[in-house]
Design a protein around this motif. Structure first.
Motif, PDB file in Angstrom:
ATOM      1  N   THR A  99       9.192   9.220   1.470  1.00 53.24           N
ATOM      2  CA  THR A  99       9.621   8.374   2.585  1.00 53.24           C
ATOM      3  C   THR A  99       8.685   7.191   2.765  1.00 53.24           C
ATOM      4  O   THR A  99       9.119   6.081   3.088  1.00 53.24           O
ATOM      5  N   GLY A 100       7.404   7.393   2.540  1.00 48.94           N
ATOM      6  CA  GLY A 100       6.429   6.304   2.686  1.00 48.94           C
ATOM      7  C   GLY A 100       6.705   5.173   1.711  1.00 48.94           C
ATOM      8  O   GLY A 100       6.627   3.989   2.063  1.00 48.94           O
ATOM      9  N   ALA A 101       7.032   5.533   0.468  1.00 50.52           N
ATOM     10  CA  ALA A 101       7.314   4.502  -0.536  1.00 50.52           C
ATOM     11  C   ALA A 101       8.601   3.756  -0.206  1.00 50.52           C
ATOM     12  O   ALA A 101       8.691   2.535  -0.374  1.00 50.52           O
ATOM     13  N   TRP A 102       9.621   4.485   0.278  1.00 52.17           N
ATOM     14  CA  TRP A 102      10.865   3.807   0.681  1.00 52.17           C
ATOM     15  C   TRP A 102      10.611   2.879   1.871  1.00 52.17           C
ATOM     16  O   TRP A 102      11.187   1.781   1.964  1.00 52.17           O
ATOM     17  N   THR A 103       9.745   3.316   2.785  1.00 50.69           N
ATOM     18  CA  THR A 103       9.397   2.462   3.927  1.00 50.69           C
ATOM     19  C   THR A 103       8.687   1.187   3.447  1.00 50.69           C
ATOM     20  O   THR A 103       8.949   0.083   3.933  1.00 50.69           O
ATOM     21  N   VAL A 110       0.844  -1.206   0.000  1.00 49.15           N
ATOM     22  CA  VAL A 110       0.000   0.000   0.000  1.00 49.15           C
ATOM     23  C   VAL A 110       0.878   1.254   0.000  1.00 49.15           C
ATOM     24  O   VAL A 110       0.593   2.225  -0.730  1.00 49.15           O
ATOM     25  N   LEU A 111       1.964   1.254   0.802  1.00 44.88           N
ATOM     26  CA  LEU A 111       2.839   2.431   0.844  1.00 44.88           C
ATOM     27  C   LEU A 111       3.518   2.675  -0.497  1.00 44.88           C
ATOM     28  O   LEU A 111       3.665   3.838  -0.928  1.00 44.88           O
ATOM     29  N   ILE A 112       3.912   1.622  -1.171  1.00 40.48           N
ATOM     30  CA  ILE A 112       4.517   1.798  -2.506  1.00 40.48           C
ATOM     31  C   ILE A 112       3.454   2.254  -3.499  1.00 40.48           C
ATOM     32  O   ILE A 112       3.708   3.079  -4.382  1.00 40.48           O
ATOM     33  N   GLY A 113       2.228   1.732  -3.356  1.00 41.02           N
ATOM     34  CA  GLY A 113       1.139   2.097  -4.275  1.00 41.02           C
ATOM     35  C   GLY A 113       0.696   3.544  -4.134  1.00 41.02           C
ATOM     36  O   GLY A 113       0.127   4.117  -5.077  1.00 41.02           O
ATOM     37  N   THR A 114       0.956   4.161  -3.001  1.00 40.05           N
ATOM     38  CA  THR A 114       0.550   5.573  -2.824  1.00 40.05           C
ATOM     39  C   THR A 114       1.547   6.544  -3.448  1.00 40.05           C
ATOM     40  O   THR A 114       1.303   7.755  -3.454  1.00 40.05           O
ATOM     41  N   GLU A 115       2.660   6.043  -3.951  1.00 43.20           N
ATOM     42  CA  GLU A 115       3.670   6.905  -4.607  1.00 43.20           C
ATOM     43  C   GLU A 115       3.035   7.496  -5.869  1.00 43.20           C
ATOM     44  O   GLU A 115       2.506   6.771  -6.710  1.00 43.20           O
TER      45      GLU A 115
END
Length: 199
Positions: free
Chosen positions: A83-87, A70-75
């Protein structure tokens, strides 16, 4: 008469070749999906071992991988900038090594213990044709414990207080069951003679 009952049979573990092939297959799936399908390893492990710890780790792994996805998908773009996508990427790739390591260690340990349990069961199970007591062990007589054959005693003419001497063994060996019956009949005869003489 009550017996011990039958022991539950222990299933033999799968062959080593099958287990190695399955391990390689599940690890390759996890690596090729960049950790997105790492929960499949934990699902297999939980189904095999049926331990609550492994079910808990399955839920934790699935949650971490879905959060990372989900964090990568919000990029917003195609490249990772936030930072969210890297996390999320760290969650996906970072969980890959511990999941694979734990999966392999726990599954190998489980099937190793299962193999020992099967070998112990196979070494101690009675033969399939046996019913009741095994034939290799002599049966017990009432109140005497394990029965050992008593040699036949031949009476010696003389005073009644003389001790009988053992008769010479028979020339040809008789089956063990016949010898046992003869010995028990001889004991019964001696017992009846003693009670008869006591009157």
């Amino acid at each position: 008469m009550q017996g011990h009952g039958q022991t539950q049979p222990v299933k033999p573990p799968p062959s080593t070749g099958v287990l190695v092939s399955l391990r390689v297959f599940f690890v390759v799936i996890s690596v090729c999906s960049f950790g997105l399908l790492g929960w499949v390893l934990m699902l297999r492990l939980a189904l095999v071992t049926r331990k609550s710890l492994d079910w808990g780790l399955l839920v934790a792994t699935f949650s971490a991988e879905m959060l990372g996805f989900v964090l990568i998908g919000t990029e917003p773009g195609e490249e990772i900038h936030t930072t969210g996508a890297w996390t999320g990427l760290a969650l996906l790739l970072g969980s890959l090594v511990p999941v694979i390591s734990y999966y392999l260690a726990a599954e190998i340990r489980h099937f190793h213990a299962l193999g020992y349990a099967y070998q112990a069961f196979a070494a101690h199970r009675p033969p399939a044709h046996a019913y009741g007591y095994p034939q290799s062990q002599p049966p017990y007589t009432a109140g005497t414990g394990p029965h050992t054959p008593v040699p036949r005693m031949a009476p010696i003419p003389g005073p009644p207080s003389a001790t009988p001497t053992p008769a010479p063994p028979p020339q040809r060996p008789a089956p063990a069951r016949i010898d046992q019956v003869r010995a028990e009949l001889d004991e019964l005869s001696d017992y009846l003679r003693k009670h008869e003489d006591g009157r």
